[in-house]
Design a protein around this motif. Structure first.
Motif, short mmCIF file in Angstrom:
data_model
loop_
_atom_site.label_atom_id
_atom_site.label_comp_id
_atom_site.label_asym_id
_atom_site.label_seq_id
_atom_site.Cartn_x
_atom_site.Cartn_y
_atom_site.Cartn_z
N GLU A 1 12.59 14.54 3.25
CA GLU A 1 12.42 12.84 3.94
C GLU A 1 10.75 12.46 4.64
O GLU A 1 10.69 11.43 4.24
N ILE A 2 10.61 13.36 5.39
CA ILE A 2 9.26 12.99 6.37
C ILE A 2 8.27 12.69 5.40
O ILE A 2 7.30 11.54 5.96
N GLY A 3 7.68 13.17 4.72
CA GLY A 3 6.87 12.98 3.05
C GLY A 3 7.04 12.08 2.53
O GLY A 3 6.02 10.93 2.24
N VAL A 4 8.20 11.92 2.57
CA VAL A 4 8.28 9.98 1.91
C VAL A 4 7.93 9.47 2.87
O VAL A 4 7.32 8.16 1.82
N ARG A 5 8.08 9.03 4.04
CA ARG A 5 8.09 8.38 4.83
C ARG A 5 7.04 7.88 5.41
O ARG A 5 6.12 7.32 5.30
N VAL A 6 6.06 9.58 4.90
CA VAL A 6 4.66 9.24 4.87
C VAL A 6 3.74 8.84 4.24
O VAL A 6 2.21 8.72 4.09
N HIS A 7 4.21 9.00 2.42
CA HIS A 7 3.68 8.96 1.59
C HIS A 7 3.13 7.36 1.39
O HIS A 7 3.69 6.45 2.10
N PRO A 8 2.01 7.09 1.20
CA PRO A 8 1.00 5.57 1.98
C PRO A 8 1.35 4.83 0.67
O PRO A 8 2.22 3.85 1.26
N LYS A 9 2.04 4.76 -0.74
CA LYS A 9 2.71 4.19 -1.25
C LYS A 9 3.96 3.21 -0.33
O LYS A 9 4.68 2.79 -0.43
N THR A 10 4.93 4.20 0.35
CA THR A 10 6.00 4.40 1.30
C THR A 10 5.33 3.18 2.35
O THR A 10 6.03 1.79 2.92
N ILE A 11 4.21 2.85 2.99
CA ILE A 11 3.60 3.05 4.05
C ILE A 11 3.39 1.30 3.63
O ILE A 11 3.60 0.53 4.27
N VAL A 12 2.80 0.98 2.55
CA VAL A 12 2.47 -0.42 1.78
C VAL A 12 3.11 -1.01 1.22
O VAL A 12 3.69 -2.28 1.76
N GLY A 13 4.09 -0.68 0.36
CA GLY A 13 5.70 -0.80 0.33
C GLY A 13 6.22 -1.38 1.41
O GLY A 13 6.56 -2.21 1.40
N ASP A 14 6.53 -1.02 2.61
CA ASP A 14 6.98 -1.65 3.96
C ASP A 14 6.18 -2.97 4.62
O ASP A 14 6.81 -3.07 4.45
N ALA A 15 5.03 -2.18 4.40
CA ALA A 15 4.08 -3.45 4.59
C ALA A 15 3.71 -4.41 3.94
O ALA A 15 4.26 -5.91 4.89
N LYS A 16 3.99 -4.41 2.89
CA LYS A 16 4.63 -5.67 1.96
C LYS A 16 5.69 -5.78 2.35
O LYS A 16 5.60 -7.96 2.39
N ALA A 17 6.58 -5.32 2.62
CA ALA A 17 8.21 -6.45 2.71
C ALA A 17 7.98 -6.91 4.20
O ALA A 17 8.74 -7.93 4.27
N LYS A 18 7.66 -6.27 4.51
CA LYS A 18 7.65 -7.11 6.30
C LYS A 18 6.48 -8.06 6.22
O LYS A 18 7.48 -8.92 6.92
N VAL A 19 5.29 -8.30 5.42
CA VAL A 19 4.90 -9.44 5.43
C VAL A 19 5.99 -10.35 4.78
O VAL A 19 5.34 -12.01 5.33
#
Length: 112
Positions: A33-51
């Motif tokens: 779960e930690i690996g998924v949360r800190v994966h660059p694609k997850t971080i970018v996806g979360d940032a895009k969703a927020k924008v």
């Protein structure tokens, strides 16, 4: 994490091994779960969703503001029954025609 198993001096080797396996499985799941949360694609996806969410919110607020402004302007030129208020429309139309006329005259003078 609370330990609900028996005390170590009364557990059998099989119980201890089962407890170790269970804890390993929980740890592996947590690490995944930690690996998924800190994966660059997850971080970018979360940032895009927020924008996108912020843009949607901003556009929604802008739409409401523009809609309110248009309604306010319309209310100045149309009564509650939807009938045009000629006493307000005619002066505004005359001013608009006058401004267009001044712009045309001014642009002709510049060309000469």
């Amino acid at each position: 994490m609370a330990d609900t198993s028996e005390t170590s001096d009364t557990r059998s080797p099989a119980q201890i091994e089962a407890d170790i396996k269970r804890r390993r499985d929980v740890l592996a799941e947590t690490l995944d779960e930690i690996g998924v949360r800190v994966h660059p694609k997850t971080i970018v996806g979360d940032a895009k969703a927020k924008v996108v969410s912020n843009i949607d919110h901003t556009l929604g607020r802008a739409y409401v503001g523009v809609n309110r402004a248009v309604s306010d302007v319309k209310a100045q030129f149309v009564d509650e029954e939807g009938t045009p208020r000629m006493e307000r429309i005619v002066p505004v139309a005359l001013v608009a025609v006058g401004l267009v006329g001044l712009l045309v005259v001014g642009s002709r003078r510049r060309r000469r």
